[in-house]
Design a protein around this motif. Structure first.
Motif: not given
Length: 298
Positions: A212-216, A11-15, A142-144
């Motif tokens: 907002t920007n990195l969940q995909n 699941q993605p994170w939500a704010w 994600m960083s790699l």
């Protein structure tokens, strides 16, 4: 419980903004139970609850409602889904949270079958392994992946410079001088980025830019983790660290970034539709007719 763990990872994170509390949260709900993970970027809390826990807590908080656990889980799914997807549903539910010692309690108040409905999520501090599974390992992956993307883009720019140079040597000229660019120098670009852009680019804030920007990309990385676990289960191999993100960077990064609220969720265990909190059937509720009885917090 393993089904809930894998479903939650996918699941993605939500704010969330609850009163004065800015939180990151993710949840996964099925007819067997639910899993919830919450963080304020200082600490991480979680709760796993099966159907028996849901049944006992529902009896304690909602004495006027009689229904199977699946009905309460279905209602919780209906309440949490708009909250986690940032969908405004006026009057449908009220959320608040309290912190007590090492516990975070997320309180929910709404209506069910025309009667007041109350629920408390009792979240305790997450173990280091759980934090690693949902935050540390995915963020490292994600960083790699982003580093590999930068390398690929730099190589593409160098190829474009060679193409432009070939045009110029063939006598081609620009029709508009303002379109002229200097040859790309990767080292100079990186040094300039570190000095001028990095402070703004790495501002975590309350976690909202990450959501907002990195969940995909987050979902693509965790999908690799889930697939690696399933493969280990199918083959009976002992657990090992998941495949390096460098081996799947192109697969992770070829997806165009979209808002987290519309990001499709990866496949989850059988019989649970992807990208949801696990909708369950809605068994018929029955009311207990008693005189002058009210909800616990009425």
């Amino acid at each position: 419980m393993e089904e809930l763990e894998q479903g939650l990872l996918a699941q993605p994170w939500a704010w969330l903004q609850l009163d004065e509390n800015s939180l990151l949260a993710k949840a996964y709900i099925t007819k067997q139970g639910y899993a919830l993970l919450v963080s304020d970027l200082q600490e991480v809390w979680h709760e796993y609850a099966d159907a028996s826990v849901v049944h006992q807590r529902a009896k304690m908080l909602n004495k006027r409602l009689i229904a199977p656990p699946e009905a309460f889980l279905c209602h919780l799914d209906d309440l949490l889904r708009p909250l986690l997807k940032d969908i405004v549903c006026p009057g449908k539910a009220t959320f608040s949270c309290d912190r007590m010692a090492e516990t975070l309690i997320l309180r929910v108040q709404s209506e069910l079958s025309g009667l007041p409905f109350y629920w408390n999520f009792h979240c305790v501090l997450a173990s280091p392994s759980l934090v690693s599974q949902h935050l540390i390992r995915p963020l490292m992956g994600m960083s790699l992946a982003l580093q590999c993307q930068v390398r690929d883009l730099a190589a593409l720019l160098r190829m474009k410079d060679l193409e432009i140079q070939d045009y110029q040597e063939s006598g081609a000229t620009l029709s508009r001088d303002r379109l002229k660019t200097e040859p790309f120098e990767e080292n100079s670009f990186l040094e300039q980025f570190m000095v001028e852009k990095l402070p703004e680019a790495c501002g975590v804030g309350d976690g909202r830019p990450f959501v907002t920007n990195l969940q995909n990309l987050y979902l693509a990385v965790t999908r690799q983790e889930v697939q690696a676990r399933r493969k280990q289960q199918d083959t009976g191999d002992p657990p090992t660290s998941s495949a390096s993100p460098q081996g799947t960077d192109h697969q992770l990064l070829n997806q165009q970034e979209e808002p987290a609220s519309s990001a499709p969720s990866p496949p989850v265990p059988e019989k649970e539709p992807p990208g949801t909190l696990g909708p369950v059937q809605r068994p018929q509720l029955s009311k207990v007719k008693r005189r002058k009885l009210r909800g616990l917090f009425s």
